[in-house]
Design a protein around this motif. Sequence first.
Motif, PDB file in Angstrom:
ATOM      1  N   PRO A 111     -33.575  62.626  10.934  1.00 21.40           N
ATOM      2  CA  PRO A 111     -34.541  63.805  10.183  1.00 21.40           C
ATOM      3  C   PRO A 111     -34.587  63.171   8.720  1.00 21.40           C
ATOM      4  O   PRO A 111     -33.679  62.415   8.230  1.00 21.40           O
ATOM      5  CB  PRO A 111     -33.422  65.017  10.035  1.00 21.40           C
ATOM      6  N   VAL A 112     -35.591  63.428   8.251  1.00 25.67           N
ATOM      7  CA  VAL A 112     -36.095  63.091   6.732  1.00 25.67           C
ATOM      8  C   VAL A 112     -36.238  64.344   6.023  1.00 25.67           C
ATOM      9  O   VAL A 112     -36.932  65.231   6.212  1.00 25.67           O
ATOM     10  CB  VAL A 112     -37.257  62.174   6.892  1.00 25.67           C
ATOM     11  N   HIS A 113     -35.547  64.273   4.886  1.00 21.31           N
ATOM     12  CA  HIS A 113     -35.571  65.425   3.949  1.00 21.31           C
ATOM     13  C   HIS A 113     -36.071  65.139   2.597  1.00 21.31           C
ATOM     14  O   HIS A 113     -35.661  64.007   2.309  1.00 21.31           O
ATOM     15  CB  HIS A 113     -34.128  66.250   3.949  1.00 21.31           C
ATOM     16  N   TYR A 114     -36.860  65.971   1.899  1.00 22.90           N
ATOM     17  CA  TYR A 114     -37.180  65.628   0.556  1.00 22.90           C
ATOM     18  C   TYR A 114     -36.976  67.015  -0.202  1.00 22.90           C
ATOM     19  O   TYR A 114     -38.006  67.848  -0.246  1.00 22.90           O
ATOM     20  CB  TYR A 114     -38.947  65.441   0.578  1.00 22.90           C
ATOM     21  N   PRO A 115     -35.974  67.351  -0.536  1.00 29.18           N
ATOM     22  CA  PRO A 115     -35.557  68.674  -1.184  1.00 29.18           C
ATOM     23  C   PRO A 115     -36.273  68.830  -2.481  1.00 29.18           C
ATOM     24  O   PRO A 115     -36.731  67.830  -3.258  1.00 29.18           O
ATOM     25  CB  PRO A 115     -33.904  68.460  -1.626  1.00 29.18           C
ATOM     26  N   LYS A 116     -36.579  70.091  -2.929  1.00 30.96           N
ATOM     27  CA  LYS A 116     -37.213  70.482  -4.369  1.00 30.96           C
ATOM     28  C   LYS A 116     -36.039  71.303  -5.039  1.00 30.96           C
ATOM     29  O   LYS A 116     -36.537  72.574  -4.781  1.00 30.96           O
ATOM     30  CB  LYS A 116     -38.375  70.847  -4.048  1.00 30.96           C
ATOM     31  N   PRO A 117     -35.267  70.886  -5.686  1.00 29.63           N
ATOM     32  CA  PRO A 117     -34.215  71.681  -6.470  1.00 29.63           C
ATOM     33  C   PRO A 117     -34.761  72.496  -7.273  1.00 29.63           C
ATOM     34  O   PRO A 117     -35.783  72.245  -8.228  1.00 29.63           O
ATOM     35  CB  PRO A 117     -33.224  70.587  -7.035  1.00 29.63           C
ATOM     36  N   GLN A 118     -34.145  73.594  -7.588  1.00 26.13           N
ATOM     37  CA  GLN A 118     -34.810  74.723  -8.794  1.00 26.13           C
ATOM     38  C   GLN A 118     -34.344  74.397  -9.925  1.00 26.13           C
ATOM     39  O   GLN A 118     -34.784  74.969 -11.019  1.00 26.13           O
ATOM     40  CB  GLN A 118     -34.302  76.139  -8.013  1.00 26.13           C
ATOM     41  N   THR A 119     -33.197  73.885  -9.864  1.00 23.36           N
ATOM     42  CA  THR A 119     -32.405  73.750 -11.187  1.00 23.36           C
ATOM     43  C   THR A 119     -32.675  72.239 -12.094  1.00 23.36           C
ATOM     44  O   THR A 119     -32.293  72.264 -13.049  1.00 23.36           O
ATOM     45  CB  THR A 119     -30.917  73.650 -11.066  1.00 23.36           C
ATOM     46  N   PHE A 120     -33.468  71.453 -11.519  1.00 23.60           N
ATOM     47  CA  PHE A 120     -33.871  70.170 -11.945  1.00 23.60           C
ATOM     48  C   PHE A 120     -34.990  69.587 -11.636  1.00 23.60           C
ATOM     49  O   PHE A 120     -35.349  69.944 -10.074  1.00 23.60           O
ATOM     50  CB  PHE A 120     -32.637  69.201 -12.469  1.00 23.60           C
ATOM     51  N   THR A 178     -24.754  79.354   0.738  1.00 20.83           N
ATOM     52  CA  THR A 178     -23.974  78.174   0.149  1.00 20.83           C
ATOM     53  C   THR A 178     -24.556  76.767   0.655  1.00 20.83           C
ATOM     54  O   THR A 178     -24.685  75.894  -0.185  1.00 20.83           O
ATOM     55  CB  THR A 178     -22.685  78.422   0.388  1.00 20.83           C
ATOM     56  N   LEU A 179     -25.006  76.806   2.219  1.00 26.74           N
ATOM     57  CA  LEU A 179     -25.338  75.591   2.616  1.00 26.74           C
ATOM     58  C   LEU A 179     -26.688  75.032   2.118  1.00 26.74           C
ATOM     59  O   LEU A 179     -26.900  74.282   1.734  1.00 26.74           O
ATOM     60  CB  LEU A 179     -25.463  75.872   4.004  1.00 26.74           C
ATOM     61  N   ASP A 180     -27.698  76.059   1.759  1.00 32.19           N
ATOM     62  CA  ASP A 180     -28.967  75.942   1.235  1.00 32.19           C
ATOM     63  C   ASP A 180     -28.898  75.536  -0.213  1.00 32.19           C
ATOM     64  O   ASP A 180     -29.483  74.709  -0.539  1.00 32.19           O
ATOM     65  CB  ASP A 180     -29.668  77.515   1.201  1.00 32.19           C
ATOM     66  N   THR A 181     -27.918  76.230  -1.045  1.00 33.14           N
ATOM     67  CA  THR A 181     -27.609  75.546  -2.262  1.00 33.14           C
ATOM     68  C   THR A 181     -27.235  74.226  -2.357  1.00 33.14           C
ATOM     69  O   THR A 181     -27.936  73.194  -2.966  1.00 33.14           O
ATOM     70  CB  THR A 181     -26.627  76.389  -3.299  1.00 33.14           C
ATOM     71  N   VAL A 182     -26.329  73.931  -1.565  1.00 32.86           N
ATOM     72  CA  VAL A 182     -25.801  72.382  -1.314  1.00 32.86           C
ATOM     73  C   VAL A 182     -27.082  71.257  -0.832  1.00 32.86           C
ATOM     74  O   VAL A 182     -27.257  70.262  -1.687  1.00 32.86           O
ATOM     75  CB  VAL A 182     -24.652  72.309  -0.530  1.00 32.86           C
ATOM     76  N   TYR A 183     -27.515  71.689   0.034  1.00 27.95           N
ATOM     77  CA  TYR A 183     -28.665  70.843   0.561  1.00 27.95           C
ATOM     78  C   TYR A 183     -29.939  70.731  -0.041  1.00 27.95           C
ATOM     79  O   TYR A 183     -30.713  69.989   0.289  1.00 27.95           O
ATOM     80  CB  TYR A 183     -28.890  70.886   1.927  1.00 27.95           C
ATOM     81  N   ASN A 184     -30.148  71.825  -0.908  1.00 25.88           N
ATOM     82  CA  ASN A 184     -31.472  71.841  -1.757  1.00 25.88           C
ATOM     83  C   ASN A 184     -31.194  71.176  -3.243  1.00 25.88           C
ATOM     84  O   ASN A 184     -31.709  71.105  -4.128  1.00 25.88           O
ATOM     85  CB  ASN A 184     -31.719  73.254  -2.187  1.00 25.88           C
ATOM     86  N   LEU A 185     -29.705  70.592  -3.216  1.00 24.10           N
ATOM     87  CA  LEU A 185     -29.397  69.676  -4.440  1.00 24.10           C
ATOM     88  C   LEU A 185     -29.057  70.410  -5.563  1.00 24.10           C
ATOM     89  O   LEU A 185     -28.954  69.922  -6.653  1.00 24.10           O
ATOM     90  CB  LEU A 185     -30.410  68.392  -4.803  1.00 24.10           C
TER      91      LEU A 185
END
Length: 377
Positions: A111-120, A178-185
């Motif tokens: 799987p390939v992921h490109y997270p888009k964090p909300q905090t930075f 919690t998992l969403d927060t971690v994997y969203n960086l």
Amino acid sequence: MAEYIYLSNKDTLIIKPSKKSPLLLRLIALLFAVVCGVFFCSIRLKQMSIGSRIRFQPFQVLGRSYSEYGIKQIEISGENDTKQLEVPPVYHLTQIEVPGENDTKQFEFPPVHYPKPQTFNRTECAHNPVQYFAIISMQRSGSGWFETLLNSHMNVSSNGEIFSVMDRRQNVSSIIKTLDTVYNLDWFTSASKNECSAAVGFKWMLNQGLMQYHKEIVEYFNRRGVSVIFLFRRNLLRRLVSVLANSYDRYAKLLNGTHKSHVHSHQEAEALSRYKPAINSTLLIAELKEMELTAAKAFEYFNSTRHIVLYYEDLVKNRKKLKEVLEFLRLPQMKLKSRQVKIHRGTLSEHIQNWNDVKKTLNGTEYGSLLLADYRR
């Protein structure tokens, strides 16, 4: 072809070709278009026929028995039948089979992921893929040492035992959040590499809601493409010694009034190793069986995820195992280091107060091999 011949005013002979018929040109263009259309259609039909034979399937590599892992097969008696729990293979990958001329080739598509964090903002690393992982283990199985090794990689962010806090695992909703927060960086610890993380994860102990909500967690892992790293100990007797010693230090606070689960100097390790726990030999075999059963259930619950199985002793004896971990996470190879120091060195007889009772209990049983020193470090 007919030609027109005439004389100009200066008596110069001029020959002009006749004009081509517009109808003939149109017929030629139409014929060319038809030929090209037939050619491209034949190519497309050929590709579709090959694609129809490509099929997705779960592919398991290197299935092994309990004896190869140092953990025996366990039979669980149910109401109507007896169920056997098998140790999973080293890898569980999702692959496709592509028919070739003489054989079938297998290709893995992680799987390939490109997270888009909300905090930075990930800035220049926004187009770099990130692998999601979770280290599934039990306390005192070397997971702390292993995680520091991973975090020494410049692109790995492993965020510790985040579910040791009860509020984060009180129900499925809090776990997923919690998992969403971690994997969203968007989860920040001292190990976070922020925008340039290439792999992000954490440690998850079996007694921290993982087994209770395993169905929902497995569904989340498979949906989000989270890779699982199983990490356990072969020698469960050594783990028991470590658990008892750590529990004692939690209350005695042997290091200048402080409790430390992990130490970074040989002096601290020596101070902690002076305590020799007394093991209840009457309950010992039952406790060892319970450890085996817990690990076997975890294997069964999470067998459908993409995973790798590791044992602490193998990592200590063979550092090439760490290369396999980096390959599993699709990370560039680097030398990994840890500042943690092992507490209980040497033979087990040096660290158990009632060694003779333990030895007498386990000798001649299926757990007799645990009495031997199985590695050095």
